[in-house]
Design an enzyme around this catalytic site. Structure first.
Site, PDB file in Angstrom:
ATOM      1  N   LYS A  37       0.806  -1.198   0.000  1.00  0.00           N
ATOM      2  CA  LYS A  37       0.000   0.000   0.000  1.00  0.00           C
ATOM      3  C   LYS A  37       0.854   1.269   0.000  1.00  0.00           C
ATOM      4  CE  LYS A  37      -2.880  -2.154   3.424  1.00  0.00           C
ATOM      5  NZ  LYS A  37      -3.534  -1.975   4.726  1.00  0.00           N
ATOM      6  N   GLY A  38       2.119   1.112   0.363  1.00  0.00           N
ATOM      7  CA  GLY A  38       2.967   2.278   0.642  1.00  0.00           C
ATOM      8  C   GLY A  38       3.080   3.316  -0.446  1.00  0.00           C
ATOM      9  N   GLU A  93       7.676   2.222  -6.302  1.00  0.00           N
ATOM     10  CA  GLU A  93       7.836   1.775  -4.917  1.00  0.00           C
ATOM     11  C   GLU A  93       7.903   2.966  -3.968  1.00  0.00           C
ATOM     12  OE1 GLU A  93       7.691  -0.309  -2.705  1.00  0.00           O
ATOM     13  OE2 GLU A  93       8.522  -2.260  -3.194  1.00  0.00           O
ATOM     14  N   ASP A  94       7.492   2.736  -2.731  1.00  0.00           N
ATOM     15  CA  ASP A  94       7.661   3.779  -1.721  1.00  0.00           C
ATOM     16  C   ASP A  94       9.115   3.846  -1.245  1.00  0.00           C
ATOM     17  OD1 ASP A  94       7.450   1.276  -0.480  1.00  0.00           O
ATOM     18  OD2 ASP A  94       6.093   1.953   1.096  1.00  0.00           O
ATOM     19  N   ASP A  97      14.503  -1.207   0.790  1.00  0.00           N
ATOM     20  CA  ASP A  97      15.298  -1.446   1.996  1.00  0.00           C
ATOM     21  C   ASP A  97      16.277  -2.587   1.689  1.00  0.00           C
ATOM     22  OD1 ASP A  97      16.131  -1.443   4.637  1.00  0.00           O
ATOM     23  OD2 ASP A  97      14.352  -2.446   5.420  1.00  0.00           O
ATOM     24  N   LYS A 125      17.108   3.171   0.724  1.00  0.00           N
ATOM     25  CA  LYS A 125      18.051   2.922   1.837  1.00  0.00           C
ATOM     26  C   LYS A 125      19.156   2.028   1.284  1.00  0.00           C
ATOM     27  CE  LYS A 125      14.631   2.501   5.564  1.00  0.00           C
ATOM     28  NZ  LYS A 125      14.200   1.545   6.611  1.00  0.00           N
ATOM     29  N   PHE A 146      13.925   4.119  10.434  1.00  0.00           N
ATOM     30  CA  PHE A 146      12.603   3.792   9.911  1.00  0.00           C
ATOM     31  C   PHE A 146      11.824   5.075   9.675  1.00  0.00           C
ATOM     32  CE2 PHE A 146       8.461   1.795   9.603  1.00  0.00           C
ATOM     33  CZ  PHE A 146       8.779   0.632   8.921  1.00  0.00           C
ATOM     34  N   VAL A 147      11.320   5.247   8.460  1.00  0.00           N
ATOM     35  CA  VAL A 147      10.614   6.478   8.102  1.00  0.00           C
ATOM     36  C   VAL A 147       9.127   6.211   7.871  1.00  0.00           C
ATOM     37  CG1 VAL A 147      12.624   7.679   7.163  1.00  0.00           C
ATOM     38  CG2 VAL A 147      11.252   6.227   5.665  1.00  0.00           C
ATOM     39  N   ASP A 153       4.099   3.586   6.326  1.00  0.00           N
ATOM     40  CA  ASP A 153       3.490   3.311   7.628  1.00  0.00           C
ATOM     41  C   ASP A 153       4.437   2.606   8.587  1.00  0.00           C
ATOM     42  OD1 ASP A 153       3.480   0.807   6.137  1.00  0.00           O
ATOM     43  OD2 ASP A 153       2.314   0.027   7.809  1.00  0.00           O
ATOM     44  N   ARG A 159       0.420   6.942   7.738  1.00  0.00           N
ATOM     45  CA  ARG A 159       0.400   7.093   6.270  1.00  0.00           C
ATOM     46  C   ARG A 159      -0.092   8.475   5.853  1.00  0.00           C
ATOM     47  NH1 ARG A 159       1.207   1.970   3.924  1.00  0.00           N
ATOM     48  NH2 ARG A 159       0.217   0.221   4.991  1.00  0.00           N
TER      49      ARG A 159
HETATM   50  P1  IMP Z   1      12.594  -4.690   1.331  1.00  0.00           P
HETATM   51  O1  IMP Z   1      12.046  -5.945   0.718  1.00  0.00           O
HETATM   52  O2  IMP Z   1      13.443  -4.984   2.556  1.00  0.00           O
HETATM   53  O3  IMP Z   1      13.348  -3.830   0.344  1.00  0.00           O
HETATM   54  O4  IMP Z   1      11.379  -3.902   1.926  1.00  0.00           O
HETATM   55  C1  IMP Z   1      10.652  -3.042   1.176  1.00  0.00           C
HETATM   56  C2  IMP Z   1       9.316  -2.711   1.811  1.00  0.00           C
HETATM   57  O5  IMP Z   1       9.401  -2.666   3.240  1.00  0.00           O
HETATM   58  C3  IMP Z   1       8.879  -1.343   1.364  1.00  0.00           C
HETATM   59  O6  IMP Z   1       8.127  -1.401   0.191  1.00  0.00           O
HETATM   60  C4  IMP Z   1       8.103  -0.846   2.559  1.00  0.00           C
HETATM   61  O7  IMP Z   1       6.755  -1.238   2.449  1.00  0.00           O
HETATM   62  C5  IMP Z   1       8.738  -1.533   3.753  1.00  0.00           C
HETATM   63  N1  IMP Z   1       9.715  -0.641   4.412  1.00  0.00           N
HETATM   64  C6  IMP Z   1      11.060  -0.741   4.411  1.00  0.00           C
HETATM   65  N2  IMP Z   1      11.637   0.243   5.107  1.00  0.00           N
HETATM   66  C7  IMP Z   1      10.623   1.017   5.552  1.00  0.00           C
HETATM   67  C8  IMP Z   1      10.573   2.234   6.324  1.00  0.00           C
HETATM   68  O8  IMP Z   1      11.585   2.838   6.753  1.00  0.00           O
HETATM   69  N3  IMP Z   1       9.331   2.738   6.569  1.00  0.00           N
HETATM   70  C9  IMP Z   1       8.183   2.145   6.127  1.00  0.00           C
HETATM   71  N4  IMP Z   1       8.188   1.025   5.391  1.00  0.00           N
HETATM   72  C10 IMP Z   1       9.393   0.459   5.117  1.00  0.00           C
HETATM   73 MG    MG Z   2       6.013  -1.240   0.116  1.00  0.00          MG
END
Ligand code: IMP
Ligand code: MG
Length: 170
Positions: A37-38, A93-94, A97, A125, A146-147, A153, A159
């Site tokens: 949803k981000g 993507e939002d 990470d 990140k 964490f943002v 969220d 959000r």
């Molecule tokens: P990844 O698979 O570790 O790259 O995670 C990506 C997803 O984790 C993003 O699409 C977000 O939904 C969530 N996420 C990662 N870091 C944050 C953060 O700092 N704040 C909020 N959501 C996050």
């Molecule tokens: Mg996401």
């Protein structure tokens, strides 16, 4: 909570990303795939900053439970409504990470043979990457932490913030 980016910073960055995407696809017909949803607020602003014709679809994946650290497990919750075969696709993507969510999504989408596949993320990140994956369009590069806000969220909260804020370490 510490404000990292104001509504004005975000608006400026979204305009820049929209201009970059518009310049890269002068003929239009870009299919934007919002990752729910981000990304819902980001994509809503971004499509209005893109000057060429676009089409929008959404997917929903989950790599997070109610924790703030990645579980490493990626789950498909909602698939696309449209075919992406022979289309120019940009994933919206939002935040990236570990990169695991995006790696899984790119892999799934490549199997459907899009003409091209790029990634646009509001936040990156990069220091936390666990798999080698990079975005083609990046709004802001941030360090650890964490943002929340502007669609992002923590346990479904925050959000609705118009700014992007850093949560204090717990
Ligand atoms: P990844 O698979 O570790 O790259 O995670 C990506 C997803 O984790 C993003 O699409 C977000 O939904 C969530 N996420 C990662 N870091 C944050 C953060 O700092 N704040 C909020 N959501 C996050
Ligand atoms: Mg996401």
């Amino acid at each position: 909570m510490k404000e990292l980016y104001s509504a004005e910073d975000i608006a400026t960055t979204v305009q820049r990303l929209g201009a970059e995407i518009s310049a890269d696809y002068p003929a239009g017909n870009v299919l934007l795939i919002g990752v729910l949803k981000g990304s819902f607020i980001f994509i809503a602003d971004l499509i209005r900053a893109i000057a060429v014709p676009t089409v929008v679809d959404f997917v929903s994946l989950a790599s997070y439970g109610s924790d703030t650290a990645s579980s490493g497990i990626v789950e498909f919750r909602k698939d696309l409504d449209m075919s992406i075969t022979d289309r120019d696709v940009v994933i919206i993507e939002d935040i990236i990470d570990s990169g695991r969510t995006l790696e899984t999504l790119c892999h799934l989408l490549q199997q459907r043979r899009p003409r091209s596949l790029k990634v646009c993320t509001l936040l990156d990140k990069h220091a936390r990457r666990e798999v080698p994956i990079a975005a083609d369009y990046v709004g802001f590069s941030i360090d650890n932490g964490f943002v929340v806000g502007y669609g992002l969220d923590m346990d479904e909260r925050y959000r609705n913030l118009g700014t992007i804020c850093l949560l204090p370490q717990s």
